[in-house]
Design a protein around this motif. Structure first.
Motif, mmCIF file in Angstrom:
data_model
loop_
_atom_site.group_PDB
_atom_site.id
_atom_site.type_symbol
_atom_site.label_atom_id
_atom_site.label_comp_id
_atom_site.label_asym_id
_atom_site.label_seq_id
_atom_site.Cartn_x
_atom_site.Cartn_y
_atom_site.Cartn_z
ATOM 1 N N ASN A 12 0.813 -1.219 0.000
ATOM 2 C CA ASN A 12 0.000 0.000 0.000
ATOM 3 C C ASN A 12 0.847 1.269 0.000
ATOM 4 O O ASN A 12 0.560 2.226 -0.719
ATOM 5 C CB ASN A 12 -0.938 -0.002 1.205
ATOM 6 C CG ASN A 12 -2.041 -1.029 1.069
ATOM 7 O OD1 ASN A 12 -2.169 -1.672 0.040
ATOM 8 N ND2 ASN A 12 -2.836 -1.193 2.106
ATOM 9 N N ALA A 13 1.900 1.298 0.836
ATOM 10 C CA ALA A 13 2.728 2.496 0.926
ATOM 11 C C ALA A 13 3.423 2.790 -0.407
ATOM 12 O O ALA A 13 3.526 3.940 -0.833
ATOM 13 C CB ALA A 13 3.758 2.343 2.036
ATOM 14 N N GLU A 14 3.897 1.715 -1.075
ATOM 15 C CA GLU A 14 4.555 1.888 -2.376
ATOM 16 C C GLU A 14 3.567 2.409 -3.418
ATOM 17 O O GLU A 14 3.894 3.297 -4.221
ATOM 18 C CB GLU A 14 5.129 0.556 -2.845
ATOM 19 C CG GLU A 14 6.226 -0.011 -1.970
ATOM 20 C CD GLU A 14 6.620 -1.387 -2.461
ATOM 21 O OE1 GLU A 14 7.051 -1.493 -3.623
ATOM 22 O OE2 GLU A 14 6.486 -2.353 -1.696
ATOM 23 N N ILE A 15 2.352 1.828 -3.425
ATOM 24 C CA ILE A 15 1.332 2.256 -4.394
ATOM 25 C C ILE A 15 1.004 3.732 -4.186
ATOM 26 O O ILE A 15 0.884 4.500 -5.141
ATOM 27 C CB ILE A 15 0.070 1.390 -4.256
ATOM 28 C CG1 ILE A 15 0.379 -0.072 -4.585
ATOM 29 C CG2 ILE A 15 -1.036 1.910 -5.174
ATOM 30 C CD1 ILE A 15 -0.775 -1.018 -4.331
ATOM 31 N N ALA A 16 0.891 4.124 -2.915
ATOM 32 C CA ALA A 16 0.569 5.519 -2.608
ATOM 33 C C ALA A 16 1.655 6.454 -3.133
ATOM 34 O O ALA A 16 1.357 7.488 -3.736
ATOM 35 C CB ALA A 16 0.386 5.697 -1.101
ATOM 36 N N ARG A 17 2.931 6.071 -2.919
ATOM 37 C CA ARG A 17 4.029 6.921 -3.398
ATOM 38 C C ARG A 17 4.059 6.978 -4.916
ATOM 39 O O ARG A 17 4.266 8.043 -5.522
ATOM 40 C CB ARG A 17 5.358 6.384 -2.871
ATOM 41 C CG ARG A 17 5.620 6.679 -1.405
ATOM 42 C CD ARG A 17 7.072 6.396 -1.045
ATOM 43 N NE ARG A 17 7.403 4.996 -1.202
ATOM 44 C CZ ARG A 17 7.346 4.102 -0.229
ATOM 45 N NH1 ARG A 17 6.933 4.462 0.980
ATOM 46 N NH2 ARG A 17 7.690 2.843 -0.447
ATOM 47 N N THR A 18 3.869 5.828 -5.555
ATOM 48 C CA THR A 18 3.953 5.778 -7.013
ATOM 49 C C THR A 18 2.850 6.588 -7.680
ATOM 50 O O THR A 18 3.090 7.299 -8.659
ATOM 51 C CB THR A 18 3.874 4.316 -7.492
ATOM 52 O OG1 THR A 18 4.955 3.573 -6.927
ATOM 53 C CG2 THR A 18 3.969 4.222 -9.010
#
Length: 282
Positions: free
Chosen positions: A244-250
């Protein structure tokens, strides 16, 4: 503007969008790799400080050395070329380097079985994912503190990377355990297969197969209510194993928004979890 000019401009915009998406995905993979290494480093430092075989001074010096080495590695990161091929033996050596402090100072005794030196070279994303998978499993075993020994074996049959991990823990691990979710999602995102076989009192064996050929891009799920553009972007990130954190940043959104989109997608697909949703995409 002529039709030809319009088509040319549209094509250029599409190519630019594709390049941007690839750059974002590459950045997210690098962040994931760094997060894995942070976890291994922290667990290694904790293991040193808890070690009964070292005095206080020796433990502090060793912990400082581990942290300093990790900092140097961070500053000279070598994972910025994930599209390059890695010899399978070289990729395995990098894995051993990553977890060497954890193995040396932790309570888990890990045996590494070398892959054949003449095996097919691994695509960068496969090598990256394979190391992340093994690190996650070893961290899981170290944190659970149930197993005393583990055996890690890589092999290559020409079409797939084969990963086998055994431990002598309680033998209660199940494929759908929360602790294994990052691993199962990583494997699913690469069109791989994972089996988990546990025998109470004897331990657990995990067998993972990851195809070496490129994974096809995820397509919209058929037979669902309309999937929005943002939902499709979230699906694309889920398919490559992003959290989730990676998706949010991307995507430049909040984790709460990511969870909202995933919840909607699960309902539309009738899927019980993220791994099942990813499987339906393929």
């Amino acid at each position: 503007m002529t039709d030809t000019e319009t088509i040319s401009e549209t094509t250029s915009e599409t190519c630019a969008d594709s390049r941007t998406r690839a750059q974002r995905a590459n950045q997210a993979r690098l962040l994931s790799e760094q997060a894995d290494r942070y976890a291994v480093t922290l667990e290694s430092v904790i293991s040193v400080l808890r070690s009964s075989s070292m005095d206080d001074r020796g433990a502090r010096e060793t912990a400082t050395q581990i942290a300093a080495t990790a900092l140097v590695r961070l500053r000279t990161a070598t994972d910025d070329h994930l599209d390059a091929l890695e010899p399978v033996a070289g990729a395995f050596s990098r894995l051993k380097e990553d977890v060497q402090p954890l193995v040396r100072f932790g309570k888990l005794d890990v045996e590494f079985v070398e892959p054949p030196t003449n095996g097919r070279a691994l695509p960068g994303d496969v090598a990256h994912a394979a190391r992340a998978i093994v690190r996650n499993v070893l961290l899981m075993l170290a944190n659970a503190a149930e197993a005393q020994r583990s055996r890690v074996h890589w092999d290559c049959d020409g079409l797939n990377l084969l990963i086998n991990i055994r431990d002598d823990g309680r033998g209660e691990t199940q494929p759908h355990d929360d602790a294994l979710r990052p691993v199962s999602e990583h494997v699913t995102a690469l069109d791989g297969q994972m089996t988990v076989s546990s025998t109470p009192g004897w331990g657990t064996e995990m067998s993972i197969s990851i195809p070496l050929d490129p994974v096809s891009a995820p397509a919209p799920l058929e037979g669902l209510p309309e999937v929005s553009g943002r939902e499709q972007e979230v699906l694309n990130e889920l398919a490559r194993g992003a959290r989730n954190a990676e998706i949010a940043r991307t995507l430049g959104i909040t984790e709460h928004t990511v969870k909202f989109h995933i919840s909607k997608l699960l309902k539309k697909a009738g899927a019980r979890n993220r791994a099942e949703l990813i499987s339906l995409m393929h």
